[in-house]
Design a protein around this motif. Structure first.
Motif, PDB file in Angstrom:
ATOM      1  N   LEU A 133      15.151 -57.623  28.039  1.00  0.00           N
ATOM      2  CA  LEU A 133      16.382 -57.634  27.258  1.00  0.00           C
ATOM      3  C   LEU A 133      17.563 -57.252  28.136  1.00  0.00           C
ATOM      4  N   PHE A 181      20.891 -50.956  35.946  1.00  0.00           N
ATOM      5  CA  PHE A 181      22.158 -51.216  35.300  1.00  0.00           C
ATOM      6  C   PHE A 181      23.258 -51.338  36.341  1.00  0.00           C
ATOM      7  N   LEU A 197      14.704 -48.686  30.667  1.00  0.00           N
ATOM      8  CA  LEU A 197      15.784 -49.203  31.504  1.00  0.00           C
ATOM      9  C   LEU A 197      15.281 -49.502  32.913  1.00  0.00           C
ATOM     10  N   LEU A 228      25.910 -50.831  22.665  1.00  0.00           N
ATOM     11  CA  LEU A 228      25.260 -51.837  23.488  1.00  0.00           C
ATOM     12  C   LEU A 228      25.147 -53.137  22.702  1.00  0.00           C
ATOM     13  N   TYR A 263      16.679 -54.076  30.310  1.00  0.00           N
ATOM     14  CA  TYR A 263      15.594 -53.291  29.744  1.00  0.00           C
ATOM     15  C   TYR A 263      14.352 -54.177  29.649  1.00  0.00           C
ATOM     16  N   GLN A 322      10.870 -54.373  27.114  1.00  0.00           N
ATOM     17  CA  GLN A 322      10.350 -53.872  25.857  1.00  0.00           C
ATOM     18  C   GLN A 322       8.863 -54.150  25.776  1.00  0.00           C
ATOM     19  N   PHE A 333      23.098 -56.618  22.801  1.00  0.00           N
ATOM     20  CA  PHE A 333      21.900 -57.170  23.418  1.00  0.00           C
ATOM     21  C   PHE A 333      21.850 -58.685  23.295  1.00  0.00           C
ATOM     22  N   GLY A 334      21.202 -59.295  24.288  1.00  0.00           N
ATOM     23  CA  GLY A 334      20.800 -60.678  24.165  1.00  0.00           C
ATOM     24  C   GLY A 334      19.533 -60.769  23.329  1.00  0.00           C
ATOM     25  N   SER A 335      19.053 -61.989  23.114  1.00  0.00           N
ATOM     26  CA  SER A 335      17.862 -62.196  22.286  1.00  0.00           C
ATOM     27  C   SER A 335      16.559 -61.985  23.043  1.00  0.00           C
ATOM     28  N   PHE A 356      23.107 -54.083  31.586  1.00  0.00           N
ATOM     29  CA  PHE A 356      21.824 -53.396  31.669  1.00  0.00           C
ATOM     30  C   PHE A 356      20.679 -54.393  31.551  1.00  0.00           C
ATOM     31  N   GLY A 380       8.522 -48.774  23.781  1.00  0.00           N
ATOM     32  CA  GLY A 380       9.933 -48.899  23.445  1.00  0.00           C
ATOM     33  C   GLY A 380      10.709 -49.690  24.481  1.00  0.00           C
ATOM     34  N   LEU A 381      11.975 -49.351  24.624  1.00  0.00           N
ATOM     35  CA  LEU A 381      12.856 -50.001  25.583  1.00  0.00           C
ATOM     36  C   LEU A 381      13.016 -49.097  26.793  1.00  0.00           C
ATOM     37  N   ARG A 385      14.303 -68.302  26.721  1.00  0.00           N
ATOM     38  CA  ARG A 385      13.671 -67.531  25.649  1.00  0.00           C
ATOM     39  C   ARG A 385      12.221 -67.218  26.014  1.00  0.00           C
TER      40      ARG A 385
END
Lengths: 113, 115
Positions: free
Chosen positions: B90, B48, B45, B104, B35, B37, B106-108, B33, B42-43, B9
């Protein structure tokens, strides 16, 4: 070059009001337009999505309006609640190819009581 | 429910270190993918992968590499970490087939600080 432009970056709305977030895209090959919602400490999660063959999609209090000729789409949150406070991302992708998703910069929404 | 798990984390590393960020998904998704942030950006890429051992550059691949030896695992590698790589990372996965083929998951996220 930002392919998906999102505004505003931040938004404060009173409880019960309407929250509106706008996005515009450049690439006419995009054919899928999702919105993601992200709470602090969590990853984004799909909220609602639209394809360009319809002009509006509604799910509960959340509505996407889509204007293909203007290359614009927006998210409306009706009767906004404090629990809606989150960051919202618009996005766009193409069904063909590797489904790479391009995101806007995000809008931090705060709904105050 | 689909679960995308990122190994850490929070992570603090020193400039010049080699950094590995790990991501595992449990839904047999073909696409994965990475990303990053950043506020106001924003997010974006990074890389991938649409299959095991396959990878494609995203919009900001410089300074990063990836590895996908198994379908469920996608690793992001910072060869020599720099302070401008301090960010939230992410991982996401998706499947190209089925009704939700463009969703999509996403993980945390992993908040990486490079000092």
């Amino acid at each position: 070059q930002q392919q998906v432009k999102q505004s505003p970056q931040s938004l404060i709305v009173q409880k019960g009001g309407i929250s509106i977030i706008n996005c515009a895209y450049e690439n006419t090959a995009f054919d899928y337009f999702p919105w993601y919602q992200q709470f602090p400490g969590k990853g984004p999660a799909l909220l609602i999505a639209i394809r360009p063959d319809v002009s509006e999609k509604k799910e509960g209090r959340f509505t996407i309006s889509f204007n293909k000729s203007a290359k614009q789409f927006s998210l409306h949150i009706m009767d906004s609640q404090p629990g809606d406070s989150a960051t919202y991302f618009c996005a766009a992708s193409m069904s063909k190819g590797y489904q790479k998703v391009t995101f806007g910069i995000g809008t931090k929404l705060q709904v105050i009581p | 429910d689909v679960k995308v798990t990122q190994s850490s984390r929070y992570l603090v590393k020193r400039t010049g270190e080699k950094v590995f960020l790990e991501c595992v998904q449990d839904m047999d998704h073909e696409n994965m993918f990475w990303y990053r942030q950043d506020p106001g950006l924003g997010l974006r890429l990074i890389y991938f992968s649409y299959d095991v051992k396959m990878k494609e550059k995203g919009d900001i691949p410089e300074g990063y590499s990836v590895s996908r030896e198994k379908k469920e695992r996608f690793s992001l590698i910072l060869e020599s970490a720099s302070t401008n790589q301090t960010s939230m990372y992410l991982c996401a996965s998706s499947s190209p087939s089925g009704a939700a083929n463009e969703k999509l998951f996403f993980g945390s996220g992993t908040q990486l600080s490079v000092l």
